[in-house]
Scaffold this motif. Sequence first.
Motif, PDB file in Angstrom:
ATOM      1  N   SER A  25       1.681   8.664   4.673  1.00 27.86           N
ATOM      2  CA  SER A  25       2.355   7.560   5.371  1.00 27.86           C
ATOM      3  C   SER A  25       1.503   6.301   5.300  1.00 27.86           C
ATOM      4  CB  SER A  25       2.611   7.917   6.841  1.00 27.86           C
ATOM      5  OG  SER A  25       3.573   8.942   6.947  1.00 27.86           O
ATOM      6  N   HIS A  26       2.188   5.161   5.286  1.00 27.35           N
ATOM      7  CA  HIS A  26       1.512   3.863   5.331  1.00 27.35           C
ATOM      8  C   HIS A  26       2.390   2.870   6.071  1.00 27.35           C
ATOM      9  CE1 HIS A  26      -2.341   3.530   3.374  1.00 27.35           C
ATOM     10  NE2 HIS A  26      -1.946   4.323   2.389  1.00 27.35           N
ATOM     11  N   ASP A  27       1.743   1.994   6.841  1.00 22.39           N
ATOM     12  CA  ASP A  27       2.461   0.885   7.468  1.00 22.39           C
ATOM     13  C   ASP A  27       2.333  -0.334   6.564  1.00 22.39           C
ATOM     14  OD1 ASP A  27       2.885   2.598   9.524  1.00 22.39           O
ATOM     15  OD2 ASP A  27       1.560   1.596  10.958  1.00 22.39           O
ATOM     16  N   ALA A  74       0.971   5.581  -2.182  1.00 16.11           N
ATOM     17  CA  ALA A  74       1.333   6.779  -1.422  1.00 16.11           C
ATOM     18  C   ALA A  74       2.523   7.484  -2.066  1.00 16.11           C
ATOM     19  CB  ALA A  74       1.664   6.397   0.024  1.00 16.11           C
ATOM     20  N   LYS A 101       7.154   1.611   8.552  1.00 17.63           N
ATOM     21  CA  LYS A 101       6.353   2.812   8.301  1.00 17.63           C
ATOM     22  C   LYS A 101       7.025   3.543   7.148  1.00 17.63           C
ATOM     23  CE  LYS A 101       4.364   5.315  11.442  1.00 17.63           C
ATOM     24  NZ  LYS A 101       2.992   5.327  10.864  1.00 17.63           N
ATOM     25  N   GLN A 120       0.819  -1.212   0.000  1.00 19.23           N
ATOM     26  CA  GLN A 120       0.000   0.000   0.000  1.00 19.23           C
ATOM     27  C   GLN A 120       0.853   1.262   0.000  1.00 19.23           C
ATOM     28  OE1 GLN A 120      -2.522  -0.461   3.447  1.00 19.23           O
ATOM     29  NE2 GLN A 120      -4.120  -1.496   2.276  1.00 19.23           N
ATOM     30  N   ALA A 121       2.144   1.116   0.255  1.00 19.60           N
ATOM     31  CA  ALA A 121       3.021   2.285   0.248  1.00 19.60           C
ATOM     32  C   ALA A 121       3.215   2.822  -1.170  1.00 19.60           C
ATOM     33  CB  ALA A 121       4.376   1.933   0.866  1.00 19.60           C
TER      34      ALA A 121
END
Length: 500
Positions: free
Chosen positions: A234-236, A222, A249, A218-219
Amino acid sequence: MYSVAYQDDIEQRASSKSLLRLLDLYRDMAVDGMPHYSDFNPLKLDSYRDWMAVLFAQANGDFLYGFAGSALSASLSFDLTGQQTSHLGEELGTFLAATARQAIDSGKPLFSLHRTSQTNERHLWERLVLPVRVGSEGLGVVTYGCVRSFQIDLVQALFEASDDGIIGATSVRDDAGVPIDAFVQTVNLRASAILGIALSELEGVPLGQAAPMLRDSQAWPAIITAMRDQTTISHDISWIDATGTRWLKVTASPLGDGVAVAITDISVNRQAMLDLDRQKAELTYANQVLAAQAEELSEIAFEAELARAKLSEEMAKRVELEAELKRVARFDLLTGVMNRLGFEEVARQHVMTAKRYKNELSMILVDADHFKAINDKFGHAGGDRALKHLAGLLADGVRTGIDSVGRIGGEEFAILLPQTGLDGAHRLAERLRATLETSTSAIGDDGTTAQITASFGVATFGGKIGTLESLMQRADMALYEAKNSGRNRVNTDDTISSAA
């Protein structure tokens, strides 16, 4: 003095863009070998001339400044033209000559950094040393120097010292100008360590190709959005490697037309959160178990309280029953006055009190007259009604709470009179006799009334107190005399009382 020199990776080491452009220009001229000074003369390079210098090799190993740009001379507060490197001080002169000789001997450009107090300010200098041919056989170097930006060094130091992995990349866009990838320009060692990818495999290649764990998470949207919308997101993310599940992160921020990607390893924190969630779940379950146990204990306590209350109630009933049994055991069920057992218990206590305090104590014995005739005429039920009438009259005629009345035989009653002498007892007996004589009672089953009389015998303890038995015996003797004297009369045992 601080000084270093490099002949490799100059593009990565230099911060000055003008220095790098001059390096590209030199390399274009050096395609067929070391360029000639006449082709690379500072006077022909207006954009660089003020910070350039030309050093000619001397037979003695020294170098002579044939040209020094105005800005360069101003930084030293004197004109370098015509000066030899050996005249610039031992450390600086030796360094300048050594780097010039190294460039000439290798035939390759050289990049150096140095700091010296001979400049007006203690700057760190970036310096490009380019070997050239001079005349037909001579050699020399053309140099370009500029003050290195402290801010750039600071950023670079922070870049490498960061606990976060950092990747700087320029955007790769489609024909419509929409970002589709990012071309990695620089990476710090921490990013290489976190991603488990060597620096050489990250730099100079598309980010999606170099770091598939970012592209497939999912990053990635972003990162693309940060370049497209110029915003920070931001994405984890997580993936599984040889060490287990890794959590990162990923923060993407716009950097020019490209993107800066900060990567923080949050595996420890994430595991701590998972452990905390597990502990919370265990604690919640434990609380639920405790709540259930507390509810069960509450129910047990409630049932115990009910049992205790019931037991208390049963005990109270038992006490009442025992009291009732005790009362019944000492009272006559027919007439409601004390029976012989109860009367004698009370009488003995009064005898003891009279002895202790030398008080007078009298007793009256009462016997219903012609009771057999009443039974014969009205039956046993009528006889019972006659006895109840007699007992009620006696009980109503004495002092409540002081005197005692008891049925001590079939139709015989006794009255105990504490602190009462013979005269007082006689007067009471006479009053009771007269009241009984003038009263009538419904004795028959059909309500037929009849007159009842009784004989009374009175005895008293005087100054010397004897036993209960002796007192009752005297009263009984007086009663016997009353019966023999015609009944319905009161007789006192004066002679016996005086003798006692």
